[in-house]
Design a protein around this motif. Structure first.
Motif, short mmCIF file in Angstrom:
data_model
loop_
_atom_site.label_atom_id
_atom_site.label_comp_id
_atom_site.label_asym_id
_atom_site.label_seq_id
_atom_site.Cartn_x
_atom_site.Cartn_y
_atom_site.Cartn_z
N GLU A 1 -17.09 0.36 -49.74
CA GLU A 1 -18.20 0.96 -49.02
C GLU A 1 -17.72 1.59 -47.70
O GLU A 1 -17.05 0.92 -46.91
CB GLU A 1 -19.24 -0.10 -48.71
N GLY A 2 -18.02 2.86 -47.54
CA GLY A 2 -17.62 3.56 -46.32
C GLY A 2 -16.18 4.07 -46.37
O GLY A 2 -15.76 4.86 -45.54
N THR B 1 -14.62 4.89 -49.66
CA THR B 1 -14.49 5.78 -50.83
C THR B 1 -15.85 6.43 -51.07
O THR B 1 -16.81 6.19 -50.35
CB THR B 1 -14.08 4.99 -52.09
N PHE B 2 -15.94 7.23 -52.12
CA PHE B 2 -17.22 7.85 -52.44
C PHE B 2 -18.29 6.78 -52.67
O PHE B 2 -17.97 5.70 -53.20
CB PHE B 2 -17.11 8.69 -53.72
N ASP B 3 -19.53 7.10 -52.36
CA ASP B 3 -20.61 6.12 -52.51
C ASP B 3 -20.70 5.62 -53.95
O ASP B 3 -20.91 4.43 -54.19
CB ASP B 3 -21.96 6.73 -52.11
N HIS B 4 -20.53 6.53 -54.92
CA HIS B 4 -20.71 6.09 -56.31
C HIS B 4 -19.57 5.19 -56.75
O HIS B 4 -19.70 4.44 -57.71
CB HIS B 4 -20.91 7.28 -57.27
N TYR B 5 -18.43 5.24 -56.06
CA TYR B 5 -17.34 4.32 -56.37
C TYR B 5 -17.72 2.90 -55.93
O TYR B 5 -17.38 1.93 -56.60
CB TYR B 5 -16.06 4.70 -55.61
N ALA B 6 -18.37 2.82 -54.77
CA ALA B 6 -18.57 1.51 -54.14
C ALA B 6 -19.92 0.87 -54.44
O ALA B 6 -20.21 -0.20 -53.93
CB ALA B 6 -18.40 1.68 -52.62
N SER B 7 -20.73 1.49 -55.29
CA SER B 7 -22.09 0.96 -55.45
C SER B 7 -22.14 -0.28 -56.34
O SER B 7 -21.28 -0.49 -57.20
CB SER B 7 -23.00 2.05 -56.03
N THR C 1 -22.14 0.60 -59.96
CA THR C 1 -20.82 0.87 -60.56
C THR C 1 -20.16 -0.42 -61.03
O THR C 1 -19.62 -0.50 -62.13
CB THR C 1 -19.90 1.60 -59.55
#
Ligand code: SAM
Length: 260
Positions: A140-141, A143-149, A152
């Motif tokens: 979170e913060g 990498t890309f948001d969709h990576y860290a959600s 995911t």
């Protein structure tokens, strides 16, 4: 660029273009040019759809399920394409019993599923250890948001479960650098597909490749794409070292075997 390189590059672009437009086609019905099968410079323009190079492709029983898995942006399926699924399964099948697989950048679990099902198809499930390294929620913060959600992470778990791999994949929710620090054993297949910036790919290569013994494989994702850092590391570090042979390119996956 030498003439040979030049033709290799054009063939790669052709293959990449073909693969990317082949989402709805079955790869087994088409001719897939690779470095291995390029007959000669004169023949390159005349590559025809009459042969199938299946040398390093393995269509596992779970192939259709894996191809339908989510990967890449916008919850699409083509972060890992069909031909890449088949090559990753083939790579998984090459890992010897007692060997280890490490994937850097597992996201929603499609590539590690392809590798894991290749291991199973070769009768080595439970005899090869698999490690999936990704920041997931810790990204979170960074990498890309969709990576860290959270979503995911849930999809990763759901997708590997759908092909019966949940009990066989050990997850490491941490940075690639942190996981490399903790590593002490050989890696027989290393798949690098995390941060694609040049410095990050270089760092992944430098930290992880020393664990690969002679005979082991390395594979990178996003070769020949807008992520030029991947190509640069492959050209300037991997190929230049002279320690790798048996080079293949399927879709955007570049792979090779260590010879020294
Ligand atoms: C392109 S995706 C991987 C795609 C995946 N192989 C698949 O099957 O679809 C890149 C992943 O790398 C992870 N990542 C990025 N930087 C990282 C780092 N420094 N350490 C570990 N994982 C990282 C991201 O969280 C993301 O999930």
């Amino acid at each position: 660029m030498s003439l040979r390189n030049c033709y290799q590059r054009s063939a790669l672009s052709f293959q990449h273009h073909w693969d990317m437009r082949a989402h709805e086609r079955r790869w087994s019905k088409i001719f897939i040019p690779t470095w291995d099968v390029l007959p000669s410079v004169q023949l390159v323009p005349f590559l025809v759809l009459s042969e199938v190079n299946v040398d390093k492709l393995l269509q596992v029983p779970e192939y259709e399920t894996i191809c339908q898995m989510l990967s890449g942006d916008h919850n699409g399926k083509f972060g890992i394409s069909e031909i890449e699924v088949a090559h990753l399964s083939w790579l998984g099948a090459q890992v010897p019993a007692g060997g280890d697989v490490v994937e850097i950048g597992s996201h929603r679990g499609k590539s590690i599923s392809a590798i894991g099902c290749g291991i199973r198809a070769a009768g080595k499930q439970g005899k090869v250890r698999m490690f999936a390294v990704d920041l997931w929620l810790k990204g979170e913060g960074k990498t890309f948001d969709h990576y860290a959600s959270e979503e995911t992470w849930e999809i990763f778990n759901k997708q590997i479960e759908s092909v019966g791999l949940h009990d066989f994949i050990q997850t490491r929710m941490m940075s690639s650098a942190k996981a490399a620090e903790k590593r002490g054993k050989p890696i027989h297949l290393l798949f690098i597909d995390a941060d694609h910036k040049y410095k990050s790919v270089l760092q992944d290569w430098q930290l992880w490749s020393p664990f690969i013994p002679v005979g082991g494989y390395v594979a990178f994702h996003d070769f020949g794409t807008r992520f030029k850092g991947v190509d640069r590391v492959i050209n300037e570090e991997v190929i230049a070292s002279g320690a790798w042979e048996d080079i293949s390119v399927y879709g955007r996956v570049w792979s090779a075997r260590r010879i020294k």
